[in-house]
Design an enzyme around this catalytic site. Structure first.
Site: not given
Ligand code: ADP
Ligand code: TRP
Length: 327
Positions: A112, A192, A195
């Site tokens: 970052k 996947k 967000k």
């Molecule tokens: P994002 O990718 O939406 O920003 P985060 O990185 O904040 O999500 O993930 C928060 C939690 O949710 C983590 O433990 C992550 O492993 C899980 N997680 C996020 N997206 C998925 C997904 N598509 N499938 C399974 N677990 C997920």
């Protein structure tokens, strides 16, 4: 065993967060012998969130989602990071024993900080606050995603340095638990669900908005009467994860037979989501409309967490040469 982990407070969790992180964590908290500490990392959000209303609401939305999905505040110590301000003091002590290059070389910072003039020092200090999150509560096992592995190594290094300076029984050195094979939930475009890709399904949205997300799932352009391949279709992939086995087998047969369109499948998926999560959706709405109740539930965890925090901090203060109590 003290299991501890932090949850980013970046808004209402989506179906991927739910199936991949929240539901497994809730069932882990239920298993006997586990003393689980779960907190919403709202101080970490301050590295990026500048709007106080957004900061507050994001935390509430995360809390409401976890509670709606079945987290029991009497069994799991569930709290808002900022409700235990002792963490900031511990972070200071720890930072003073952290070698500068260890933070400068952290992936999360390097990724970052392409332009150092644009990043705040909080982002640089992020891993120290995370170490304090864990060490303040004597966390033994810390379940995290692969992306947090280095932060756990930093935490272990800092704890080791502190213990060498002040006594091996000062801080508990935690173990990371990296679950590589947790399932990955696909999003509406087959990548996947995340967000950052804008491909999420948010089961806590009002029905019309949830419907829009489901109807927006990307499919191929096979005509209604053609047979379809469930293995490569995004609607079926999501249905499979949330529907009962019998319904899944039925839909699979309809795909293969033809005469069944993606529009039909999407309607079934929507219906299943609304039915399976009906109670949770209602609880989420009720909690979001009653912030006082959310505060009360979070306060239960804050009180438990603070007792542990104060004991650790007293140990650290006295060994480092500071008074244990204030005038
Ligand atoms: P994002 O990718 O939406 O920003 P985060 O990185 O904040 O999500 O993930 C928060 C939690 O949710 C983590 O433990 C992550 O492993 C899980 N997680 C996020 N997206 C998925 C997904 N598509 N499938 C399974 N677990 C997920
Ligand atoms: N940094 C973690 C993440 O981005 C969240 C977090 C903050 C955390 N403090 C923690 C995780 C302590 C485990 C332990 O997901």
């Amino acid at each position: 065993m003290r299991i501890l982990t932090g949850i980013q407070s970046t808004g209402t969790p989506h179906l991927g967060n739910l199936m991949g992180a929240i539901l497994p964590a809730i069932s882990m908290g239920r298993s006997p012998g586990n003393d689980a500490f779960l907190f919403i990392a709202d101080l970490h959000s301050f590295t990026t969130v500048r709007n106080p209303e957004v900061l507050r609401e994001n935390t509430y939305a995360v809390a409401a989602a976890w509670l709606a999905l079945g987290l029991d505040v009497e069994r799991v110590t569930f709290y808002r990071q900022s409700d235990v301000p002792e963490v900031a003091e511990l972070a200071w002590y720890l930072g003073c024993l952290t070698p500068f290059p260890m933070l400068a070389n952290a992936h999360s910072f390097k990724d970052k900080s392409a332009n150092v003039n644009q990043v705040n020092a909080g982002l640089f200090y992020y891993p120290v606050l995370m170490a304090a999150d864990i060490l303040l509560y004597d966390g033994q096992v810390v379940p995290v995603g692969k992306d947090q592995k280095q932060h756990l190594e930093i935490t272990r290094d800092i704890a080791g340095a502190f213990n060498r300076a002040y006594g091996e029984d000062t801080l508990v050195v935690p173990e990371a638990r990296i679950d590589e094979q947790l399932m990955t939930i696909p999003g509406t475009d087959g990548r996947k669900m995340s967000k950052s890709y804008g491909n999420t399904i948010n089961i806590f949205l009002p029905e019309q908005e949830l419907k829009k997300q489901v109807m927006g799932i990307v499919t191929d352009s096979k005509a209604l009467e053609e047979p379809k391949d469930p293995a490569t279709d995004n609607v079926f992939q999501l249905f499979r994860l949330v529907a009962p086995a019998a319904a899944v087998a039925e839909m699979e047969a309809k795909y293969r037979a033809g005469g069944y369109g993606y529009g039909h499948a999407k309607k079934e998926l929507l219906g299943t989501l609304l039915e399976r999560f009906a109670r949770q959706r209602a609880t989420f709405q009720a909690l979001m409309a009653d912030k006082g109740e959310l505060d009360r539930q979070l306060a239960v965890g804050a009180r438990k967490a603070r007792t542990v925090a104060q004991a650790t901090l007293a140990r650290v203060r006295s060994r480092a040469g500071y008074p244990v109590s204030h005038p």
